[in-house]
Design an enzyme around this catalytic site. Structure first.
Site, PDB file in Angstrom:
ATOM      1  N   SER A   7       0.950  -1.039  -0.213  1.00 50.78           N
ATOM      2  CA  SER A   7       0.333  -0.253  -0.403  1.00 50.78           C
ATOM      3  C   SER A   7       0.403   1.309  -0.201  1.00 50.78           C
ATOM      4  O   SER A   7       1.886   1.738   0.739  1.00 50.78           O
ATOM      5  CB  SER A   7      -0.960   0.039   1.263  1.00 50.78           C
ATOM      6  OG  SER A   7      -1.176   1.243   1.218  1.00 50.78           O
ATOM      7  N   HIS A  30      -1.117  -1.474  -4.085  1.00 52.62           N
ATOM      8  CA  HIS A  30      -2.433  -1.012  -3.628  1.00 52.62           C
ATOM      9  C   HIS A  30      -2.632   1.010  -3.362  1.00 52.62           C
ATOM     10  O   HIS A  30      -1.260   1.127  -2.821  1.00 52.62           O
ATOM     11  CB  HIS A  30      -3.023  -2.074  -2.916  1.00 52.62           C
ATOM     12  CG  HIS A  30      -4.121  -1.846  -1.449  1.00 52.62           C
ATOM     13  ND1 HIS A  30      -5.146  -2.023  -1.709  1.00 52.62           N
ATOM     14  CD2 HIS A  30      -4.381  -0.705  -0.302  1.00 52.62           C
ATOM     15  CE1 HIS A  30      -6.352  -1.840  -1.028  1.00 52.62           C
ATOM     16  NE2 HIS A  30      -5.647  -0.438  -0.435  1.00 52.62           N
ATOM     17  N   ASP A  32      -4.336   3.844  -1.948  1.00 54.04           N
ATOM     18  CA  ASP A  32      -5.511   4.262  -0.804  1.00 54.04           C
ATOM     19  C   ASP A  32      -6.255   5.746  -1.174  1.00 54.04           C
ATOM     20  O   ASP A  32      -5.670   6.137  -0.988  1.00 54.04           O
ATOM     21  CB  ASP A  32      -4.831   3.661   0.493  1.00 54.04           C
ATOM     22  CG  ASP A  32      -5.273   2.592   1.232  1.00 54.04           C
ATOM     23  OD1 ASP A  32      -6.174   2.157   1.213  1.00 54.04           O
ATOM     24  OD2 ASP A  32      -4.013   1.644   1.891  1.00 54.04           O
ATOM     25  N   MET A  34      -8.940   7.957   0.134  1.00 52.53           N
ATOM     26  CA  MET A  34      -9.557   8.720   1.298  1.00 52.53           C
ATOM     27  C   MET A  34     -10.257  10.266   1.120  1.00 52.53           C
ATOM     28  O   MET A  34     -10.149  11.100   0.838  1.00 52.53           O
ATOM     29  CB  MET A  34      -8.882   8.591   2.592  1.00 52.53           C
ATOM     30  CG  MET A  34      -8.339   7.076   3.115  1.00 52.53           C
ATOM     31  SD  MET A  34      -7.269   7.018   4.470  1.00 52.53           S
ATOM     32  CE  MET A  34      -6.578   5.223   4.083  1.00 52.53           C
ATOM     33  N   HIS A  68      -8.536   1.625  -3.922  1.00 51.48           N
ATOM     34  CA  HIS A  68      -9.515   1.067  -2.857  1.00 51.48           C
ATOM     35  C   HIS A  68     -10.065   2.441  -2.226  1.00 51.48           C
ATOM     36  O   HIS A  68      -9.406   3.204  -2.341  1.00 51.48           O
ATOM     37  CB  HIS A  68      -8.815   0.720  -1.750  1.00 51.48           C
ATOM     38  CG  HIS A  68      -9.158   0.149  -0.255  1.00 51.48           C
ATOM     39  ND1 HIS A  68      -8.455   0.662   0.781  1.00 51.48           N
ATOM     40  CD2 HIS A  68     -10.835   0.353   0.406  1.00 51.48           C
ATOM     41  CE1 HIS A  68      -9.805  -0.194   1.817  1.00 51.48           C
ATOM     42  NE2 HIS A  68     -11.350   0.052   0.732  1.00 51.48           N
ATOM     43  N   MET A  70     -12.091   4.916  -0.632  1.00 48.79           N
ATOM     44  CA  MET A  70     -12.933   4.867   1.238  1.00 48.79           C
ATOM     45  C   MET A  70     -13.199   5.593   1.168  1.00 48.79           C
ATOM     46  O   MET A  70     -12.741   7.497   1.564  1.00 48.79           O
ATOM     47  CB  MET A  70     -11.740   4.622   2.379  1.00 48.79           C
ATOM     48  CG  MET A  70     -11.512   3.286   1.805  1.00 48.79           C
ATOM     49  SD  MET A  70      -9.596   2.816   3.652  1.00 48.79           S
ATOM     50  CE  MET A  70      -8.755   3.360   2.468  1.00 48.79           C
ATOM     51  N   MET A 139     -11.772  -6.065   5.579  1.00 43.25           N
ATOM     52  CA  MET A 139     -10.587  -4.990   6.103  1.00 43.25           C
ATOM     53  C   MET A 139     -10.421  -5.486   7.841  1.00 43.25           C
ATOM     54  O   MET A 139     -11.420  -5.906   8.349  1.00 43.25           O
ATOM     55  CB  MET A 139     -11.531  -3.465   5.680  1.00 43.25           C
ATOM     56  CG  MET A 139     -11.316  -2.857   5.591  1.00 43.25           C
ATOM     57  SD  MET A 139     -10.316  -2.258   4.397  1.00 43.25           S
ATOM     58  CE  MET A 139      -9.610  -1.500   5.680  1.00 43.25           C
ATOM     59  N   ASP A 177      -6.716  -6.671   4.087  1.00 44.64           N
ATOM     60  CA  ASP A 177      -6.538  -5.168   4.260  1.00 44.64           C
ATOM     61  C   ASP A 177      -5.872  -4.979   5.685  1.00 44.64           C
ATOM     62  O   ASP A 177      -7.177  -4.622   6.690  1.00 44.64           O
ATOM     63  CB  ASP A 177      -6.540  -4.025   3.276  1.00 44.64           C
ATOM     64  CG  ASP A 177      -6.609  -2.658   2.999  1.00 44.64           C
ATOM     65  OD1 ASP A 177      -4.943  -2.714   3.878  1.00 44.64           O
ATOM     66  OD2 ASP A 177      -6.542  -2.287   2.378  1.00 44.64           O
ATOM     67  N   GLY A 179      -2.455  -4.472   8.853  1.00 42.38           N
ATOM     68  CA  GLY A 179      -1.954  -5.036   9.922  1.00 42.38           C
ATOM     69  C   GLY A 179      -1.108  -6.399  10.039  1.00 42.38           C
ATOM     70  O   GLY A 179      -1.109  -7.900  10.136  1.00 42.38           O
TER      71      GLY A 179
HETATM   72  C1  DX5 Z   1      -6.035   1.191   5.768  1.00 45.58           C
HETATM   73  C2  DX5 Z   1      -5.817   1.172   4.891  1.00 45.58           C
HETATM   74  C3  DX5 Z   1      -4.803   0.417   3.686  1.00 45.58           C
HETATM   75  C4  DX5 Z   1      -3.676   0.129   4.919  1.00 45.58           C
HETATM   76  C5  DX5 Z   1      -3.032  -1.108   5.569  1.00 45.58           C
HETATM   77  O1  DX5 Z   1      -7.350   2.039   5.867  1.00 45.58           O
HETATM   78  O2  DX5 Z   1      -6.810   0.384   3.441  1.00 45.58           O
HETATM   79  O3  DX5 Z   1      -4.510   0.012   3.113  1.00 45.58           O
HETATM   80  O4  DX5 Z   1      -2.499   1.145   4.421  1.00 45.58           O
HETATM   81  O5  DX5 Z   1      -1.473  -0.008   6.070  1.00 45.58           O
HETATM   82  P1  DX5 Z   1      -1.197  -1.766   7.171  1.00 45.58           P
HETATM   83  O6  DX5 Z   1      -0.562  -2.745   6.163  1.00 45.58           O
HETATM   84  O7  DX5 Z   1       0.070  -0.427   7.829  1.00 45.58           O
HETATM   85  O8  DX5 Z   1      -1.845  -1.977   7.536  1.00 45.58           O
HETATM   86 ZN    ZN Z   2      -6.629  -0.455   1.363  1.00 45.93          ZN
END
Ligand code: DX5
Ligand code: ZN
Length: 221
Positions: A7, A30, A32, A34, A68, A70, A139, A177, A179
């Site tokens: 990501s 990936h 993200d 937002m 992705h 959001m 998620m 996605d 952790g």
């Molecule tokens: C969180 C994102 C993830 C994030 C994951 O809202 O959708 O893609 O970047 O980050 P890590 O792998 O550090 O948890």
């Molecule tokens: Zn993501």
């Protein structure tokens, strides 16, 4: 072998192309998106996706550009993200009043269609649209930020979804996605995930290529 999707949320945005090149051992990239409304954070829009696509074309053309979203009202932006070069577009079930229509719209743009479930959302929400999904994104943290710890309750959900997709004989991939790290990746794979997103895990590693390989080869220790 699991597919790995670093990501870029954890990349250095000042050196984005260089950082994309640094994870060329991965399978997907990936992105993200937002909006500060669906999630408390604001990140990037179509112009940056275009830059990601250009860097991917030059440095790692095998990688799938995976967006992705959001954001609320994602239907308004599907075409913009497709034109910017997204190859997978994932929307959140929680903001799609007409999810069936949104998934059809993504497919109509010639892009793979994904749908994402927040940690509290049941996989049953997808019962009547699974056939339209190329990807289901589960998620494993509450969306909005990188670097959070995974929520353990996600594993039975992945297992149930895997069983449902397999029972119906559908091709939908399961992506997880939040952790995901080299040392816990095997747990997601065992539960039935196909594509593992990892932000801080991959970009925080000293040797990113080695970290990606470990996640790709994840197996019970
Ligand atoms: C969180 C994102 C993830 C994030 C994951 O809202 O959708 O893609 O970047 O980050 P890590 O792998 O550090 O948890
Ligand atoms: Zn993501």
């Amino acid at each position: 072998m699991a597919l790995v999707a670093p990501s870029i949320l954890s990349a250095d945005f000042g050196h984005l192309a260089r950082d994309i090149g640094s994870v060329a051992a991965a399978d997907w990239i990936h992105v993200d998106v937002m909006d500060g409304r669906f999630v408390p954070n604001i990140t990037i829009g179509p112009p940056v996706v275009q830059a990601v696509r250009r860097a991917r074309d030059e440095l790692a053309p095998h990688m799938v550009v995976d967006c992705h979203l959001m954001i609320v009202e994602p239907d308004r932006y599907l075409e913009d993200f497709a034109k910017a070069g997204a190859q997978v577009i994932t929307v959140h079930v929680e903001v799609c009043t007409h999810l069936d229509r949104s998934l059809q719209a993504i497919r109509g743009l010639g892009v793979q269609a994904g749908v994402s479930l927040n940690p509290h959302t049941s996989e049953a929400a997808l019962d009547y649209v699974l056939e339209l999904c190329d990807l289901v994104l589960v998620m494993s943290v509450n969306p909005g930020f990188g670097g959070q710890s995974l929520i353990e309750r996600v594993f039975p959900k992945i297992e149930r979804l895997r069983a449902r997709i397999d029972a119906l004989g559908l091709p939908a991939k399961i992506q997880v996605d939040g952790g995901v790290k080299a040392d816990n990746a095997w747990r997601f794979v065992e539960a039935g995930a196909d594509v593992l997103v990892s932000g801080s895990g991959v970009f925080g590693a000293k040797d990113r290529a080695a970290e990606i390989r470990k996640i790709q080869e994840a197996a019970r220790p």
